[in-house]
Motif scaffolding. Structure first.
Motif, mmCIF file in Angstrom:
data_model
loop_
_atom_site.group_PDB
_atom_site.id
_atom_site.type_symbol
_atom_site.label_atom_id
_atom_site.label_comp_id
_atom_site.label_asym_id
_atom_site.label_seq_id
_atom_site.Cartn_x
_atom_site.Cartn_y
_atom_site.Cartn_z
ATOM 1 N N SER A 2 20.164 -4.062 13.363
ATOM 2 C CA SER A 2 18.875 -4.582 12.924
ATOM 3 C C SER A 2 17.781 -3.617 13.359
ATOM 4 O O SER A 2 17.876 -2.952 14.380
ATOM 5 C CB SER A 2 18.626 -5.969 13.517
ATOM 6 N N ARG A 3 16.761 -3.551 12.558
ATOM 7 C CA ARG A 3 15.638 -2.665 12.851
ATOM 8 C C ARG A 3 14.399 -3.516 13.056
ATOM 9 O O ARG A 3 14.199 -4.505 12.382
ATOM 10 C CB ARG A 3 15.407 -1.692 11.704
ATOM 11 N N ARG A 4 13.580 -3.079 13.990
ATOM 12 C CA ARG A 4 12.351 -3.809 14.227
ATOM 13 C C ARG A 4 11.320 -3.382 13.190
ATOM 14 O O ARG A 4 11.388 -2.274 12.657
ATOM 15 C CB ARG A 4 11.849 -3.556 15.647
ATOM 16 N N PRO A 5 10.360 -4.244 12.901
ATOM 17 C CA PRO A 5 9.314 -3.862 11.944
ATOM 18 C C PRO A 5 8.536 -2.646 12.448
ATOM 19 O O PRO A 5 8.372 -2.453 13.648
ATOM 20 C CB PRO A 5 8.408 -5.093 11.890
ATOM 21 N N LEU A 6 8.066 -1.846 11.537
ATOM 22 C CA LEU A 6 7.292 -0.656 11.858
ATOM 23 C C LEU A 6 5.882 -1.098 12.257
ATOM 24 O O LEU A 6 5.074 -1.468 11.413
ATOM 25 C CB LEU A 6 7.259 0.286 10.656
ATOM 26 N N GLU A 7 5.628 -1.073 13.543
ATOM 27 C CA GLU A 7 4.351 -1.536 14.087
ATOM 28 C C GLU A 7 3.201 -0.671 13.571
ATOM 29 O O GLU A 7 3.282 0.552 13.552
ATOM 30 C CB GLU A 7 4.402 -1.467 15.613
ATOM 31 N N GLY A 8 2.129 -1.325 13.150
ATOM 32 C CA GLY A 8 0.930 -0.617 12.734
ATOM 33 C C GLY A 8 0.939 -0.135 11.297
ATOM 34 O O GLY A 8 -0.047 0.442 10.832
ATOM 35 N N PHE A 9 2.033 -0.374 10.566
ATOM 36 C CA PHE A 9 2.088 0.051 9.162
ATOM 37 C C PHE A 9 1.059 -0.748 8.366
ATOM 38 O O PHE A 9 0.983 -1.967 8.481
ATOM 39 C CB PHE A 9 3.485 -0.164 8.579
ATOM 40 N N GLU A 10 0.267 -0.027 7.571
ATOM 41 C CA GLU A 10 -0.782 -0.679 6.792
ATOM 42 C C GLU A 10 -0.496 -0.530 5.298
ATOM 43 O O GLU A 10 -0.729 0.537 4.714
ATOM 44 C CB GLU A 10 -2.136 -0.101 7.174
ATOM 45 N N PRO A 11 0.018 -1.606 4.685
ATOM 46 C CA PRO A 11 0.377 -1.554 3.264
ATOM 47 C C PRO A 11 -0.758 -1.094 2.355
ATOM 48 O O PRO A 11 -0.531 -0.339 1.405
ATOM 49 C CB PRO A 11 0.781 -2.999 2.945
ATOM 50 N N SER A 12 -1.981 -1.513 2.657
ATOM 51 C CA SER A 12 -3.109 -1.151 1.793
ATOM 52 C C SER A 12 -3.338 0.363 1.775
ATOM 53 O O SER A 12 -3.769 0.913 0.758
ATOM 54 C CB SER A 12 -4.377 -1.871 2.240
ATOM 55 N N ARG A 13 -3.050 1.032 2.866
ATOM 56 C CA ARG A 13 -3.213 2.487 2.904
ATOM 57 C C ARG A 13 -2.192 3.173 2.009
ATOM 58 O O ARG A 13 -2.492 4.176 1.362
ATOM 59 C CB ARG A 13 -3.094 3.005 4.333
ATOM 60 N N LEU A 14 -0.985 2.633 1.968
ATOM 61 C CA LEU A 14 0.040 3.188 1.088
ATOM 62 C C LEU A 14 -0.364 3.003 -0.370
ATOM 63 O O LEU A 14 -0.315 3.941 -1.165
ATOM 64 C CB LEU A 14 1.400 2.539 1.352
ATOM 65 N N LEU A 15 -0.780 1.804 -0.710
ATOM 66 C CA LEU A 15 -1.198 1.509 -2.086
ATOM 67 C C LEU A 15 -2.347 2.428 -2.499
ATOM 68 O O LEU A 15 -2.313 3.042 -3.573
ATOM 69 C CB LEU A 15 -1.611 0.042 -2.205
ATOM 70 N N GLU A 16 -3.350 2.541 -1.656
ATOM 71 C CA GLU A 16 -4.513 3.380 -1.963
ATOM 72 C C GLU A 16 -4.108 4.843 -2.145
ATOM 73 O O GLU A 16 -4.548 5.507 -3.093
ATOM 74 C CB GLU A 16 -5.548 3.254 -0.841
ATOM 75 N N ALA A 17 -3.253 5.344 -1.278
ATOM 76 C CA ALA A 17 -2.813 6.741 -1.372
ATOM 77 C C ALA A 17 -2.024 6.978 -2.658
ATOM 78 O O ALA A 17 -2.208 8.011 -3.320
ATOM 79 C CB ALA A 17 -1.975 7.106 -0.155
#
Length: 143
Positions: A2-17
């Protein structure tokens, strides 16, 4: 595993980029060798990417990992430093010449960070030894 969630990942930044580059989800997925379903899930926050996959996406978008992951410097732990570099545990461990289980234990605060190992990790992360030691302490003493 199992992998832990990627802390601090900001989905909106990915979408915008992605939109700024003019890529569809499918085109970005193809260029980064991930599924378009993954890109979609990451952008809406339904899931978080694995660090190596996000690194491939960041490269395609011409971004640094810090542009997609936001963690205040005063809260950054050893695991976060590794993720900001875009590396898996195995990748950093190999580069630093230590075992992956040792790096995993250090990230959990279950092993002692020697000066020698701290220095090797710092060199690979291109950070001062003190920054690595402070991040280790934050991870070791987390609540």
């Amino acid at each position: 595993m199992s992998r832990r969630p990627l802390e601090g990942f900001e989905p909106s930044r990915l979408l915008e980029a992605r939109l700024n580059k003019g890529f569809s989800q499918g085109e970005l997925a193809l260029r980064a060798s991930v599924s378009s379903a993954s890109i979609s899930a990451w952008e809406v926050g339904r899931s978080t990417p694995q660090v190596d996959r996000l690194q491939r996406v960041a490269q395609v978008l011409g971004l640094e990992m810090a542009e997609l992951i936001h963690i205040p410097e005063t809260e950054c732990k050893l695991v976060n430093l590794r993720e900001l570099a875009g590396w898996t545990q195995a990748q950093l461990a190999q580069r630093a010449g230590i075992s992956t289980p040792l790096l995993a234990a250090l990230e959990r605060g279950h092993a002692s960070l020697t000066d020698a190992v701290c220095g090797r990790i710092a060199v690979e992360l291109k950070l001062p030894d003190a920054a690595v030691a402070e991040a280790f302490e934050r991870g070791r003493t987390r609540q």
